[in-house]
Design an enzyme around this catalytic site. Structure first.
Site, PDB file in Angstrom:
ATOM      1  N   GLU A 130       0.844  -1.193   0.000  1.00 49.26           N
ATOM      2  CA  GLU A 130       0.000   0.000   0.000  1.00 49.26           C
ATOM      3  C   GLU A 130       0.881   1.244   0.000  1.00 49.26           C
ATOM      4  OE1 GLU A 130      -4.051  -1.529   2.216  1.00 49.26           O
ATOM      5  OE2 GLU A 130      -2.666  -0.263   3.321  1.00 49.26           O
ATOM      6  N   SER A 135      -3.957   2.277   0.549  1.00 47.88           N
ATOM      7  CA  SER A 135      -4.756   2.086   1.748  1.00 47.88           C
ATOM      8  C   SER A 135      -6.143   2.656   1.503  1.00 47.88           C
ATOM      9  CB  SER A 135      -4.098   2.809   2.921  1.00 47.88           C
ATOM     10  OG  SER A 135      -5.015   3.009   3.966  1.00 47.88           O
TER      11      SER A 135
END
Length: 611
Positions: free
Chosen positions: A491, A517
């Site tokens: 992420e 994210s």
């Protein structure tokens, strides 16, 4: 009539040894012949979203046995993406999803369990358990640990709402004092539960409602609230009912694959688009669909993204609303109700309650029901008490939020945008597509053209952003961070957060074959497929190349001639499509994951042709 799977290990003289071992776990004579129901927990003290789950398994187990089943609990691993973020630990996050799916399969099949209650909460745990449920196709109920309360603090004489991302952004902002940064850090995550915004964990728990595999309120009722206890108790009761319907009445409609059909996946994706959910949900829905043997692809996501409006904006897309506000506005049943009234929902799909999703909406949508108990449930609110304990409080809002013009959840007529909260882009740099959360993109940069500045890893990108190499007008390209190239598809929350810290949140774009994210916002485009390590054109971008992004028209193009691209491809073919000068230790386990991993457009699942 289906035979109990557990009969394999509980019936007949040849299974005397197995029965002896079952007796050693506490089973009595009259337990043999009852359905053995796996309580799949994910308690860990590493993760705030799971720290309160220690006793939840036995809470469900007691209810299962009260209604005639035999409950056996086991635990899976659970990675906290926020704690694993920004260092080598993030390489393990996405692979843990598949490890969780496999571990559930191993335990359930090794012990011939008849059904499951999956107690999940955070980013990769719900998807991993979902993949397992659809792979195993035995009666299953999902119940999550619930969202965290929003953080709150007083700055400049104003009370503001906070979450994890605020702590990250302000912590890296050189203009924020140490005292203020520490104040925000201490206030951002006040309770147990999954992070308070519409990040990946909460997005996925909401999607289980749309898929029909969890109870109403599962995605939105706070972890700290007493009402969530009723969801756990109801899950224990309902799984026994599903077992009876399947094993005693031969009712296959209760099985996960009968519930999570192609139409149900459409509903789940429509919900995600309408609520501006995490882009990670795309990855996980694609993976889950493959386990369910449902033909749900990026083309379906593109189709839905063009017609489904954005009906809700929640942190990180705005700090005004968090999950506690979504619940007050009627939760997921309210959003699905608005989609249904707009003609954008398959209302005949089934749920674990034995109803159609349309019937469930009629019962639980606060705009349709006057049931005082339902309205009371959706008035459950935060207490503002720092705690790691579930069910601690019973605070309630005075009223529900049923304002569909200016409230947390809007009707189609008053939507934040008619164009939805997620979009799939395609072009020469992403032949198989890439994903952007449009709900988090400022209108001024829906169309963007800029010079590429290329980084071979997330770590280099972070150094470049904080070191001042990235300037307004740049398209930050972070490559070789896909499922295969990372390996593990990290992420990119730190790079996107640091762009905001440096005042570049509305002045730059970011493109990666990695992922983001659920806390990411801004012009952040991920899942670029094929990834660089699989020969994708993101692997041939050079500093200074012009990249044009056109979200309204769903296009992204690398403005380089075909002749030049052919030369660059040939050069990379010789080099093996590997990052230049990247220093990264990759374990054997991660190398195995990377070897089998497909690109994001396939859900980053294993390439079965290699088996």
């Amino acid at each position: 009539m289906p035979k109990l799977r557990s009969a394999t290990s509980t019936q007949g003289r040849n299974m005397a040894g197995a029965r002896a071992l079952w007796r050693a776990t506490g089973m009595k004579e009259n337990d043999f012949g009852k359905p053995i129901i796996a309580v799949v927990n994910s308690f860990t003290q590493f993760v705030p979203g799971h720290v309160h789950l220690k006793d939840m398994g036995q809470l469900v187990a007691t209810e299962i046995e009260k209604f005639g089943g035999v409950a056996k609990e086991f635990n899976t691993i659970a990675v906290d993406d926020g704690i694993a973020m920004g260092h080598g630990g993030m390489l393990y996050s996405l692979p843990s999803r598949d490890l969780i799916a496999d571990s559930v399969e191993y335990m359930v099949n090794a012990h011939c369990a008849d059904a499951m209650v999956c107690i999940s909460n955070c980013d990769k745990i719900t998807p991993g358990m979902l993949m397992a449920a659809l792979r195993l196709n035995i009666p299953t109920v999902f119940v999550s640990g619930g969202p965290m309360e929003a953080g709150k603090t007083k700055l400049s004489d104003q009370i503001i709402k906070l979450d994890l991302v605020d702590a990250m952004i302000q912590g890296a902002n050189p203009n924020v004092s140490d005292d203020v940064s520490e104040q925000i850090e201490r206030s951002a995550c006040p309770t147990c539960g999954s992070c308070s915004g519409m990040f990946t964990a909460n997005s996925m728990n909401c999607l289980t409602e749309a898929l029909g595999l969890s109870l109403p309120g599962n995605g939105s009722c706070l972890a700290t609230h007493a009402d969530r206890k009723q969801l756990f108790l109801a899950a224990g009761k309902q799984i026994v009912e599903l077992c009876k319907r399947y094993y005693e009445q031969d009712d296959t409609s209760v099985l996960p694959r009968s519930i999570a059909t192609k139409e149900a996946f459409d509903n789940a994706m429509s919900l995600d688009i309408a609520m501006g959910g995490s882009t990670n949900t795309v990855l996980h829905l694609l993976a889950a669909a493959q386990e369910a043997e449902v033909n749900f692809t990026m083309a379906d996501i593109d189709r839905l993204s063009r017609v489904v409006p954005c009906l809700s904006k929640v942190a990180p897309n705005t700090q005004k609303y968090h999950m506690e506000d979504v619940h007050r506005a009627g939760g997921i049943m309210a959003i699905l109700g608005e989609l249904d009234r707009a003609g954008l929902l398959n209302s005949q799909t089934r749920t674990i309650l034995g109803m159609s999703i349309g019937e469930q909406i009629a019962k639980y949508d606060i705009k349709l029901t006057q049931d005082k108990a339902i309205h009371k449930f959706f008035r459950a609110g935060p207490a503002g008490i720092r705690t790691t304990q579930a069910f601690l409080q019973d605070c309630r809002w005075d009223t529900v939020d049923d304002d569909r013009e200016n409230g947390c959840i809007r009707s189609k007529e008053f939507a934040y945008s008619q164009d939805g909260g997620l979009a799939m882009l395609s072009g020469n740099i992403a032949l198989d597509g890439c994903i952007v959360k449009t709900a988090g993109v400022d209108e001024s940069i829906l169309k963007f053209s800029g010079k590429a500045i290329v980084f071979e890893s997330q770590e280099d990108a972070v150094s470049g952003i904080l070191g001042g190499k990235v300037q307004a007008g740049h398209v930050v390209v972070i490559r070789y961070e896909g499922p295969k190239g990372g390996p593990g598809m990290q992420e990119m929350l730190y790079p996107t957060s640091y762009l905001k810290s440096m005042g570049l949140g509305k002045a730059c774009a970011l493109l990666t074959d990695g992922r983001f994210s659920g806390g990411t916002s801004g012009l952040s485009i991920g899942h670029c497929s094929p990834e660089a390590a699989a020969g994708g054109l993101i692997g041939v971008v050079k500093d200074g190349d012009i990249i044009e992004i056109d979200i309204p028209n769903r296009r992204i193009e690398l403005m380089v001639s075909e002749e030049e691209l052919a030369e660059r491809r040939a050069e990379q073919d010789k080099l093996g499509w590997k990052p230049a000068n990247r220093q990264r230790e990759v374990s054997f386990a991660l190398k195995v994951y990377g070897y089998f991993a497909t690109s994001a457009d396939k859900g980053a699942v294993r390439d079965k042709t290699k088996i």
